[in-house]
Design a protein around this motif. Structure first.
Motif, PDB file in Angstrom:
ATOM      1  N   PHE A  33       0.804  -1.257  -0.037  1.00 55.58           N
ATOM      2  CA  PHE A  33       0.040   0.211  -0.046  1.00 55.58           C
ATOM      3  C   PHE A  33       0.789   1.185  -0.142  1.00 55.58           C
ATOM      4  O   PHE A  33       0.419   2.149  -0.474  1.00 55.58           O
ATOM      5  CB  PHE A  33      -1.081   0.025   1.172  1.00 55.58           C
ATOM      6  CG  PHE A  33      -2.149  -0.962   0.985  1.00 55.58           C
ATOM      7  CD1 PHE A  33      -2.826  -1.243  -0.047  1.00 55.58           C
ATOM      8  CD2 PHE A  33      -2.148  -1.861   2.143  1.00 55.58           C
ATOM      9  CE1 PHE A  33      -3.925  -2.152  -0.217  1.00 55.58           C
ATOM     10  CE2 PHE A  33      -3.501  -2.774   2.195  1.00 55.58           C
ATOM     11  CZ  PHE A  33      -3.969  -2.852   0.885  1.00 55.58           C
ATOM     12  N   TYR A  36       1.870   1.953  -3.940  1.00 58.14           N
ATOM     13  CA  TYR A  36       0.861   2.557  -4.512  1.00 58.14           C
ATOM     14  C   TYR A  36       0.139   3.786  -4.027  1.00 58.14           C
ATOM     15  O   TYR A  36      -0.580   4.380  -4.789  1.00 58.14           O
ATOM     16  CB  TYR A  36      -0.088   1.242  -4.931  1.00 58.14           C
ATOM     17  CG  TYR A  36       0.416   0.328  -5.663  1.00 58.14           C
ATOM     18  CD1 TYR A  36       0.785   0.467  -7.210  1.00 58.14           C
ATOM     19  CD2 TYR A  36       0.766  -1.146  -5.355  1.00 58.14           C
ATOM     20  CE1 TYR A  36       1.498  -0.603  -7.878  1.00 58.14           C
ATOM     21  CE2 TYR A  36       1.417  -2.090  -5.866  1.00 58.14           C
ATOM     22  CZ  TYR A  36       1.680  -1.787  -7.176  1.00 58.14           C
ATOM     23  OH  TYR A  36       2.236  -2.694  -7.968  1.00 58.14           O
ATOM     24  N   PHE A  37       0.028   3.729  -2.739  1.00 55.68           N
ATOM     25  CA  PHE A  37      -0.676   5.000  -2.428  1.00 55.68           C
ATOM     26  C   PHE A  37      -0.227   6.063  -1.379  1.00 55.68           C
ATOM     27  O   PHE A  37      -0.708   6.889  -0.995  1.00 55.68           O
ATOM     28  CB  PHE A  37      -1.923   4.328  -1.339  1.00 55.68           C
ATOM     29  CG  PHE A  37      -2.862   3.346  -2.171  1.00 55.68           C
ATOM     30  CD1 PHE A  37      -3.853   3.901  -3.148  1.00 55.68           C
ATOM     31  CD2 PHE A  37      -2.773   2.191  -1.780  1.00 55.68           C
ATOM     32  CE1 PHE A  37      -4.755   3.142  -3.720  1.00 55.68           C
ATOM     33  CE2 PHE A  37      -3.740   1.436  -2.744  1.00 55.68           C
ATOM     34  CZ  PHE A  37      -4.668   1.708  -3.226  1.00 55.68           C
ATOM     35  N   LEU A  41      -1.466   7.345   3.431  1.00 54.33           N
ATOM     36  CA  LEU A  41      -2.391   6.850   3.181  1.00 54.33           C
ATOM     37  C   LEU A  41      -2.478   5.361   3.499  1.00 54.33           C
ATOM     38  O   LEU A  41      -3.333   4.696   3.874  1.00 54.33           O
ATOM     39  CB  LEU A  41      -2.891   6.846   1.680  1.00 54.33           C
ATOM     40  CG  LEU A  41      -4.184   6.436   1.207  1.00 54.33           C
ATOM     41  CD1 LEU A  41      -5.465   6.977   2.181  1.00 54.33           C
ATOM     42  CD2 LEU A  41      -4.527   6.570  -0.255  1.00 54.33           C
ATOM     43  N   ASN A  99      -6.573  -0.504  -6.102  1.00 54.53           N
ATOM     44  CA  ASN A  99      -7.903   0.027  -5.387  1.00 54.53           C
ATOM     45  C   ASN A  99      -8.707  -1.212  -5.135  1.00 54.53           C
ATOM     46  O   ASN A  99      -9.307  -1.530  -4.016  1.00 54.53           O
ATOM     47  CB  ASN A  99      -8.707   0.758  -6.167  1.00 54.53           C
ATOM     48  CG  ASN A  99      -7.831   2.413  -6.480  1.00 54.53           C
ATOM     49  OD1 ASN A  99      -7.002   2.566  -5.523  1.00 54.53           O
ATOM     50  ND2 ASN A  99      -8.168   2.965  -7.457  1.00 54.53           N
TER      51      ASN A  99
END
Length: 421
Positions: A33, A36-37, A41, A99
């Motif tokens: 995570f 990618y984020f 986040l 997502n």
């Protein structure tokens, strides 16, 4: 071992496969995570996944007392397999959908949350006070064996072979479903079908929330157990962001070094291997050290070890400090579980155990928060926060044990006159 109920033997095998599946990739999802984020986040996403799992555990405890243990365990395995099956396609060599991966991780955690209270209640149903210590010791050992193998395999495959890793996890989940379906027998039967709803959920668990001694125990347990999640999540992201190679052995002709992700996987495996090899040896300390001090010293030693892991940048320092961190865990964990058995009243034991099962979920949530906080604070300050968490846990356990003694004192005073007569 031969005298144990068949359900318990099957549960130990099923628990191993479930833990193996989880540990292959779950400890690395914070890194996924963050990639990618972003780190901020990523911590929020991990916390959201954990909260959903926590709520599903509460609901699963109520369902298991209304519908039966096996039905909920089967439902859990179906949800887990479906989530893993679609995770394969979301992280294939042809496309990556972070997502949707997040949504499927929520579904996976719902499945895991539903199963935990049902499985624990089933063990209590078919066990006796005489063999429960053996059962929980075997479960603890089995879980750490699964951790050692799962995290070791995940550390090698996660970065470049996530697709293959998820295929293995899905196959293991399917095997776990088959084990529960055909080998486990139902242990809970009721003639009354009661509707399950959130309002009833509140009243079922209200008794535990009003027990102040139990709540102190739960808070202390969350802080103590969250330390590992916080430090390892934070350290995993910290090491994965490092562009340096961590040298383990270097000569003029030969050099052996690891990347950050590989070193992180090695640390997790080391923790599990120490537990597997030295659980019984460390347990001998209970013969020479009182439970009270074994608990406090264990929590503090664990905190000091994780403090140096959080701030260290030398591979050998990190590997060396995992030893006191793990030994501390081996010291305090069995004692902590013994105290739980003492404070849980017989008429409400299942409810107390269900609430206690949420400790791991809350600890994981704090572990996710450590990623977000760590993005903004310097390493030395994060280390102090982790050390402070351990000290706070030790202090709460001291308060808990003092109140345990105060609660036992009236019982002693009422029995004394009888003895005198």
């Amino acid at each position: 071992m031969n005298k144990l109920h068949l359900n318990i033997k099957v549960r130990l095998a099923e628990s191993f496969f479930s833990s193996f599946i989880t540990f292959m990739f779950l400890p690395f999802m914070a890194i996924y995570f963050a990639k990618y984020f972003g780190e901020t986040l990523a911590g929020i996403l991990v916390a959201v996944i954990t909260v959903v799992g926590l709520v599903s555990s509460l609901y699963g405890g109520q369902l298991a007392d209304k519908l039966g243990r096996k039905k909920i365990m089967l439902l859990s395995e179906v949800l887990r397999f479906v989530a893993l099956f679609f995770l394969i396609f979301c992280n294939s060599p042809w496309q990556t959908w972070p997502n949707l991966t997040f949504v499927l991780m929520i579904l996976l955690n719902i499945g895991s949350g539903l199963a935990l209270p049902a499985a624990q209640a089933m063990v209590v149903d078919v066990s006796t006070p005489d063999n429960r210590k053996l059962i929980y010791r075997l479960e603890y050992w089995s879980s750490n064996l699964a951790l050692a193998i799962g995290v070791g395999l995940g550390g090698v495959l996660f970065s470049n072979h996530l697709f293959e890793l998820l295929i293995i996890a899905a196959a293991g989940s399917l095997l776990s479903f088959i084990i529960v379906k055909f080998l486990i027998k139902e242990t809970f039967f009721t003639e009354f079908k009661e509707r399950v709803h959130l309002r009833k959920l509140y009243y079922d668990y209200k008794i535990t929330w009003n027990d102040k001694l139990f709540m102190i125990y739960i808070l202390a347990s969350i802080l103590a157990l969250s330390l590992e999640f916080q430090v390892m999540n934070y350290t995993g992201v910290r090491l994965s962001n490092s562009t340096d190679q961590f040298s383990l052995w270097s000569t003029d002709r030969f050099q052996f070094s690891l990347g950050g992700v590989e070193l992180f996987g090695l640390l997790r495996s080391e923790n599990a291997v120490i537990v597997i090899l030295f659980s019984l040896t460390v347990g001998l300390l209970s013969r020479i050290i009182k439970d009270r001090w074994l608990l406090i010293l264990g929590v503090l030693i664990n905190a000091v070890g994780y403090y140096f892991i959080a701030i260290g940048n030398n591979a050998w320092l990190l590997l060396a400090m995992m030893i006191p961190a793990t030994v501390g865990e081996l010291m305090f964990y069995p004692v902590k579980q013994t105290y739980l058995a003492e404070i849980a009243p017989a008429e409400s034991r299942s409810v107390y155990m269900a609430v206690n099962s949420l400790v791991g979920r809350a600890a994981t949530m704090l572990g996710g928060a450590a990623i977000t906080i760590g993005h903004w604070l310097p390493v030395w300050l994060m280390g102090l926060l982790f050390l402070g968490t351990g000290v706070m846990a030790a202090w709460l356990f001291v308060i808990f044990m003092n109140r345990m003694e105060e609660r036992a004192a009236p019982l002693d005073s009422t029995t004394s006159p009888t003895i005198m007569q």
